[in-house]
Design a protein around this motif. Sequence first.
Motif: not given
Length: 177
Positions: A24-26, A70, A73-74, A142
């Motif tokens: 979930g980090t950008t 990503f 952006d996740s 994830s």
Amino acid sequence: MVTDNKLVAENSDLAITFRGVEFGTTLKEARQTLGKPDLHAHRDMEVEGHEILFYSSSIGSVRVTQCLHFKDDSFFLGQTILRRPSQEQYKAFLEKVLEKYDLMPSKGASVSDLEAQLPVCDNNRNRIEFTQAFHLTINYISGDPQIADAFDDVRTQKQRKRSSARASFREQVENFI
């Protein structure tokens, strides 16, 4: 490529991260943590909103490529790829992952005993899977259900393309012969 999310059972209380980057980090936060990548792929991707950061390094004589994927952006997928590892190197990576997540069965365990502990899965259904063909790929995936849907979409797209490519190849072979 990856196991269906519904078939994975939780087996570790420790949160799974990839090189200290949480799911979930950008993209910007990941770059701040890991530094400038060797390559940033974001154009002409098969899936809209998909970007990949590539980092290359060596562990002794083994070349390692690490990829962070990503979507919008996740961060959702991390991969460590080892080029043609020996059985010893494969076992060393397997042992270190299992040790880190408190899943090591016993010292001197066989490779098959170690593999029986896979995939590693945390409380959020994030997981680590090993795949080996010519190269060893360690996938950090994830557990977000929306990500599982995105994987299904990508699988479907790739299957359609492969099917189309096979048919096209057969036609070309027929014309060639």
